[in-house]
Design a protein around this motif. Structure first.
Motif, short mmCIF file in Angstrom:
data_model
loop_
_atom_site.label_atom_id
_atom_site.label_comp_id
_atom_site.label_asym_id
_atom_site.label_seq_id
_atom_site.Cartn_x
_atom_site.Cartn_y
_atom_site.Cartn_z
N SER A 50 0.82 -1.21 0.00
CA SER A 50 0.00 0.00 0.00
C SER A 50 0.86 1.27 0.00
O SER A 50 1.97 1.29 0.54
N VAL A 51 0.34 2.32 -0.60
CA VAL A 51 0.93 3.66 -0.52
C VAL A 51 0.07 4.52 0.40
O VAL A 51 0.51 4.95 1.46
N ALA A 52 -1.17 4.75 0.01
CA ALA A 52 -2.06 5.59 0.80
C ALA A 52 -2.32 5.00 2.18
O ALA A 52 -2.46 5.73 3.17
N GLY A 53 -2.38 3.66 2.26
CA GLY A 53 -2.67 3.03 3.54
C GLY A 53 -1.63 3.30 4.61
O GLY A 53 -1.93 3.22 5.80
N LEU A 54 -0.41 3.64 4.18
CA LEU A 54 0.66 3.91 5.14
C LEU A 54 0.64 5.35 5.65
O LEU A 54 1.41 5.68 6.56
N THR A 55 -0.21 6.19 5.07
CA THR A 55 -0.21 7.61 5.44
C THR A 55 -0.33 7.84 6.95
O THR A 55 0.41 8.65 7.51
N PRO A 56 -1.23 7.14 7.66
CA PRO A 56 -1.33 7.37 9.12
C PRO A 56 -0.07 6.98 9.89
O PRO A 56 0.10 7.40 11.04
N LEU A 57 0.80 6.20 9.25
CA LEU A 57 2.01 5.72 9.92
C LEU A 57 3.25 6.51 9.54
O LEU A 57 4.35 6.20 10.01
N ARG A 58 3.11 7.53 8.66
CA ARG A 58 4.29 8.16 8.08
C ARG A 58 5.22 8.76 9.13
O ARG A 58 6.44 8.63 9.04
N ALA A 59 4.68 9.43 10.13
CA ALA A 59 5.55 10.02 11.15
C ALA A 59 6.30 8.94 11.92
O ALA A 59 7.52 9.04 12.14
N LEU A 60 5.59 7.89 12.31
CA LEU A 60 6.23 6.76 13.00
C LEU A 60 7.27 6.12 12.12
O LEU A 60 8.41 5.86 12.55
N LEU A 61 6.91 5.84 10.86
CA LEU A 61 7.85 5.18 9.97
C LEU A 61 9.08 6.04 9.70
O LEU A 61 10.18 5.52 9.50
N ALA B 158 12.34 2.77 18.38
CA ALA B 158 11.74 3.91 17.69
C ALA B 158 10.24 3.95 17.93
O ALA B 158 9.66 5.03 18.12
N ALA B 159 9.60 2.79 17.90
CA ALA B 159 8.15 2.74 18.14
C ALA B 159 7.83 3.13 19.58
O ALA B 159 6.90 3.92 19.84
N ALA B 160 8.58 2.60 20.53
CA ALA B 160 8.31 2.87 21.94
C ALA B 160 8.44 4.36 22.25
O ALA B 160 7.72 4.89 23.11
N ALA B 161 9.35 5.05 21.57
CA ALA B 161 9.53 6.48 21.80
C ALA B 161 8.27 7.27 21.44
O ALA B 161 8.07 8.39 21.92
N ARG B 162 7.41 6.70 20.60
CA ARG B 162 6.13 7.33 20.26
C ARG B 162 4.95 6.68 20.98
O ARG B 162 3.79 6.91 20.62
N GLY B 163 5.23 5.85 21.97
CA GLY B 163 4.16 5.20 22.71
C GLY B 163 3.48 4.10 21.92
O GLY B 163 2.33 3.75 22.22
N VAL B 164 4.18 3.54 20.95
CA VAL B 164 3.63 2.50 20.08
C VAL B 164 4.37 1.20 20.34
O VAL B 164 5.58 1.19 20.61
#
Length: 448
Positions: free
Chosen positions: A179-190, A242-248
């Motif tokens: 997916s391209v658009a599907g990753l949009t909500p994850l862009r900052a985390l990624l 990296a994920a934990a730093a964002r509470g993920v």
């Protein structure tokens, strides 16, 4: 500046040792110049994670490189909750809680943060004997056996992570495959994840959304087997941080839910000690006779080694319910429904072993593949016809426990490794049976 880049492709154990000498000199110079202040020593424990100790850089180069450093032996006698395991196979690690010796492998050197570098270590008993139960030792021993036959594996490992929030739900509700658009909500985390991975300098090859909600995969380029396994664990640790730093939460369960699978797929090819590929046969997409023997050995041993591919309760949810997690054992050309997929052609021809879940130990998975494969080479096992089912992985962890305690499994990995893994899987089953879960409560409510 320390050039710690891993070479792509096969590398012998001797070549790794030579690289370690060069990196040792580079590290000493960087420490002397004040560029490195601390070194984190890492040892893979039985549960596919690192045990760590952070040392002053001057002390590390002055003392630890020559003499090693102590690590409490119970690291190899604990469960995932760091509680000791009650089993004869781990008693030697718990008596007196003495020290093992960490021996840094400078070929694994990688940056952690400014002024801090990390290094993966082998583990020895105080008298200098390698600890055979240590996953890294098990892999090295299988690779030494392979090199005696003139075979040097090159390995690429794919592990899938699932990003979930505090409520346990995937950060995106739909599948993300390509997916391209599907990753949009994850862009900052990624962005943070990729910055952390790029900072390691391990040589990423690809990244993409995967088939299940919140699922993502980053793949490193293929390299020698020890580096591939070490770096897969370094990569996983970086993604989790990296994920934990964002509470993920970055989860590496084999199955986040029924019908969802996360895997540890292993791509493996063979070369001779000079780097000449040995996998392709008369035509670019056909396996050589030698590679056919190797694949046949893996297919034969796979059922008995289910406990290596699937070391937890959760592993069997993946094997029983997830698509593209085949239990039936067959091979096929570019067939992702097969347990062993033959991919690429010519110099890039390789097998992809699709047995293991993301919760499996990379070092033990690759050690098992190499050990089983070289047994097939030694015995000149014929490659079964393509698509013919020749066996099945265990359906339950109890069946896996029985199969792991077998002559074929012991022939592949040796008695110390098998006894240790039996203890760990046995403790996993006992702990699960002693635990009341949300599923059990819900099931009980249905009886009201």
């Amino acid at each position: 500046m320390i050039d710690h880049r891993r070479p792509v492709g096969p590398r012998t154990l001797a070549a790794r040792a030579k690289a370690a000498v060069t990196l040792s000199a580079s590290l000493r110079a960087a420490v002397s110049a004040g560029e490195v202040r601390r070194v984190v020593c890492l040892a893979p424990d039985p549960h596919a994670r690192f045990a760590a100790v952070e040392l002053g850089a001057d002390f590390f180069v002055d003392t630890v490189l020559a003499n090693g450093y102590g690590l409490c032996s119970y690291v190899f006698g604990w469960n995932p909750a760091r509680q000791t395991v009650n089993a004869p196979a781990v008693d030697q690690f718990l008596g007196g809680y003495g020290d093992l010796v960490l021996r840094p492998d400078l070929a694994t050197l990688a940056p952690l943060e400014p002024g801090v570098w990390q290094v993966v270590c082998d583990v020895e008993w105080p008298d200098g004997r390698p600890v055979p139960e240590a996953p890294r030792t098990a892999l090295r021993e299988r690779l030494a056996d392979a090199e005696q036959l003139g075979l040097v594996p090159s390995v690429g490992i794919e592990q899938e992570a699932t990003f979930t929030g505090a409520d346990g739900a995937p950060l995106v509700p739909a599948g993300l495959d390509y997916s391209v658009a599907g990753l949009t909500p994850l862009r900052a985390l990624l962005g943070d994840v990729h910055a952390a991975v790029d900072g390691l300098g391990l040589g990423a090859e690809s990244a993409r959304g995967e088939v299940h909600p919140g699922q993502y995969e980053i793949v490193l380029r293929h390299r020698d087997a020890v580096a591939a396994c070490d770096d897969a664990m370094l990569l996983q640790a970086a993604v989790r941080r990296a994920a934990a730093a964002r509470g993920v939460r970055a989860g590496y369960l084999a199955a986040e839910a029924s019908g969802m699978g996360s895997s540890c797929h292993v791509h493996l090819s063979l070369s001779d000690p000079e780097g000449v590929p040995l996998t392709a046969g008369a035509t670019p997409g056909e396996p050589s006779a030698l590679f056919g023997h190797f694949i046949a050995g893996i297919l034969r041993a796979a059922p008995d080694l289910t406990g290596i591919w699937a070391p937890t309760w959760n592993s069997y949810v993946r094997l029983r319910t997830a698509p593209f997690s085949p239990r039936s054992l067959r091979w096929g050309r570019d067939d992702r429904t097969a347990a062993v997929r033959l991919a690429g052609s010519g110099r890039s021809l390789r097998l992809e072993a699709r047995f293991a879940g993301a919760d499996a130990h990379p070092h033990l998975v690759v050690a098992a593949l190499v050990g089983a494969g070289i047994a097939g080479v030694r015995e000149r096992l014929p490659l079964p016809d393509e698509a013919r089912v020749v066996g099945e992985l265990a359906r339950t962890p109890w069946e896996a426990l029985t199969l792991l305690d077998s002559k074929p499994a012991r022939a592949v990995l040796g008695d110390p490794v098998i006894d240790h893994q039996l203890a760990m899987l046995g403790e996993e089953l006992t702990a699960g049976l002693d635990t009341v879960t949300a599923w059990q409560r819900a099931r009980g409510d249905l009886r009201a």
